[in-house]
Design a protein around this motif. Structure first.
Motif: not given
Length: 124
Positions: A16-18, A23-24, A53-58
């Motif tokens: 969930m890190d920006e 993320q990778e 589900k939370h991260v895929y949009e970002h």
């Protein structure tokens, strides 16, 4: 085993890190732990899917590709019974269909999406 659970929790937090590099790396770590300890990961599959589900949009391109690898890893290592769970299938399909609708059919992302279906997420 408690160390592995702590490790898994940290991976999920880092997903969930920006920062795209974080993320990778976290996606790569989750894929690795999925292959090395599928029984443990299966116990936490719904927590994992909630994070996905939370991260895929970002996520952007490279991180998103790594996220698809995580979904494929989970699909190939989870038990058949678990992968047939209606809640799990619904979550995965929701993610994939939203991305499919957003993709242009000549881009790399479409290839990854089709590849995930090849792992037998959905049985006809």
């Amino acid at each position: 085993q408690s160390i592995v659970i702590t490790y898994l929790q940290k991976i999920l937090q880092k997903m969930m890190d920006e920062n795209s590099k974080v993320q990778e790396a976290s996606c790569s770590a989750l894929s690795k732990i999925t292959y090395e300890n599928p029984e443990l990961v299966e116990q936490y599959i719904f927590d994992i899917m909630d994070v996905i589900k939370h991260v895929y949009e970002h996520y952007q391109k490279k991180s998103l590709t790594n996220l698809y690898d995580v979904i494929a890893s989970l699909s190939s290592t989870m038990s058949r019974e678990k992968m047939q769970d209606a809640r799990l299938q619904s979550t995965i399909l929701d993610i994939l269909m939203k991305k499919w609708d957003q993709s242009q059919f000549n881009d790399r992302e479409s290839i990854y999406l089709v590849g995930i279906y090849d792992y037998g997420i959905i049985e006809y």
